[in-house]
Design a protein around this motif. Structure first.
Motif, PDB file in Angstrom:
ATOM      1  N   GLU A 238       0.898  -1.302   0.057  1.00  0.00           N
ATOM      2  CA  GLU A 238       0.025   0.054  -0.019  1.00  0.00           C
ATOM      3  C   GLU A 238       0.792   1.410   0.058  1.00  0.00           C
ATOM      4  N   ASP A 239       1.995   1.186   1.018  1.00  0.00           N
ATOM      5  CA  ASP A 239       2.884   2.371   0.616  1.00  0.00           C
ATOM      6  C   ASP A 239       3.583   2.474  -0.639  1.00  0.00           C
TER       7      ASP A 239
ATOM      8  N   LYS B  22       1.375   7.029  -6.660  1.00  0.00           N
ATOM      9  CA  LYS B  22       0.488   8.087  -7.153  1.00  0.00           C
ATOM     10  C   LYS B  22       1.025   9.406  -6.791  1.00  0.00           C
ATOM     11  N   LYS B  23       1.831   9.715  -5.765  1.00  0.00           N
ATOM     12  CA  LYS B  23       2.427  10.744  -5.525  1.00  0.00           C
ATOM     13  C   LYS B  23       3.397  11.411  -6.471  1.00  0.00           C
TER      14      LYS B  23
ATOM     15  N   THR C  73       3.099   1.827 -14.356  1.00  0.00           N
ATOM     16  CA  THR C  73       2.410   0.600 -14.137  1.00  0.00           C
ATOM     17  C   THR C  73       1.596   0.457 -12.987  1.00  0.00           C
ATOM     18  N   LEU C  74       1.979   0.672 -11.724  1.00  0.00           N
ATOM     19  CA  LEU C  74       1.261   0.718 -10.243  1.00  0.00           C
ATOM     20  C   LEU C  74       0.136   1.581 -10.423  1.00  0.00           C
ATOM     21  N   CYS C  75       0.219   2.922 -11.118  1.00  0.00           N
ATOM     22  CA  CYS C  75      -0.810   3.726 -11.211  1.00  0.00           C
ATOM     23  C   CYS C  75      -1.905   3.437 -12.213  1.00  0.00           C
ATOM     24  N   GLU C  76      -1.571   2.599 -13.181  1.00  0.00           N
ATOM     25  CA  GLU C  76      -2.588   1.959 -14.158  1.00  0.00           C
ATOM     26  C   GLU C  76      -3.570   0.975 -13.527  1.00  0.00           C
ATOM     27  N   HIS C  77      -2.709   0.235 -12.726  1.00  0.00           N
ATOM     28  CA  HIS C  77      -3.311  -1.117 -12.314  1.00  0.00           C
ATOM     29  C   HIS C  77      -3.984  -0.770 -10.812  1.00  0.00           C
ATOM     30  N   PHE C  78      -3.531   0.169 -10.066  1.00  0.00           N
ATOM     31  CA  PHE C  78      -4.304   0.356  -8.757  1.00  0.00           C
ATOM     32  C   PHE C  78      -4.753   1.621  -8.373  1.00  0.00           C
TER      33      PHE C  78
ATOM     34  N   TYR D 296       9.392  -3.876   0.051  1.00  0.00           N
ATOM     35  CA  TYR D 296       9.273  -3.522  -1.525  1.00  0.00           C
ATOM     36  C   TYR D 296      10.398  -2.528  -1.781  1.00  0.00           C
ATOM     37  N   PHE D 297      10.999  -2.522  -2.699  1.00  0.00           N
ATOM     38  CA  PHE D 297      11.984  -1.615  -2.778  1.00  0.00           C
ATOM     39  C   PHE D 297      11.886  -0.977  -4.474  1.00  0.00           C
TER      40      PHE D 297
END
Length: 198
Positions: free
Chosen positions: A115-116, A122-123, A193-198, A143-144
């Protein structure tokens, strides 16, 4: 100052730039033979002994890595075959140091949970150049996010580091450790990719 044991004869010390400035040391001073740097090294060895029982007598190999906008990593390795009893006849408890200096070009941040990572992505997504969306690894229950700062200009890089610091911590883990021992989650464009899927 954070100290961790890597093996019986090796420790890693992470120094923030605040740790250095509190002692009146500039980043460039770590490459110089000055009393302040010697005092800092003695303090690090005292702390390593009190926290980890790491005895810094004998020959030590010291590697110093500079991390952009994060701090310094000092890896201290005691020579193989050293035994504390070897020094019992010696009143001299001085240590011999061989120093190697290097500079890491990577910005790496560690996050306790996924979640972090999503929050950080997103930031920073609108502040990243398209060519540098970062890589994502899982390693030792964290996670890194890893970025190559060469794709950033100085100002935006400092902004991105400040934003990432809201969600995670700058890490002394090297890209080589992440690629060899970590699990690759996303090799490139991780933020987009994170922003597209979450």
């Amino acid at each position: 100052m954070k100290i961790e044991r890597l093996s019986q004869d090796k420790i890693r010390i992470f120094l923030t730039f605040e740790d250095l400035s509190e002692r009146g040391i500039q980043k460039e001073d770590m490459w110089k033979e000055i009393p302040k740097v010697h005092e800092l090294f003695s303090e690090m060895m005292d702390q390593a002994y009190s926290e980890l029982g790491f005895d810094a007598t004998g020959t030590l190999a010291v590697e110093v890595f500079s991390l952009p906008a994060q701090g310094m990593v000092v890896i201290v390795t005691r020579s193989k075959g050293y035994h504390a009893e070897d020094d019992l006849d010696d009143d001299d408890d001085l240590y011999e140091v061989e120093v190697t200096l290097d500079q890491s070009e990577w910005v790496i941040f560690a996050f306790k949970d996924f979640e972090d990572v999503i929050g950080a992505a997103k930031k920073v997504v609108n502040h990243l150049p398209e060519s540098n969306g970062g890589s994502l690894y899982a390693y030792k229950n964290h996670y890194f996010l890893q970025f190559d700062p060469k794709a950033f200009e100085e100002g935006p890089l400092k902004t991105i580091i400040a934003m990432l610091s809201e969600f995670g911590d700058s890490s002394a883990v090297t890209p080589a450790v992440l690629s060899e021992y970590g699990k690759t989650v996303m090799t490139e464009h991780a933020i987009q990719t994170l922003c597209e899927h979450f």
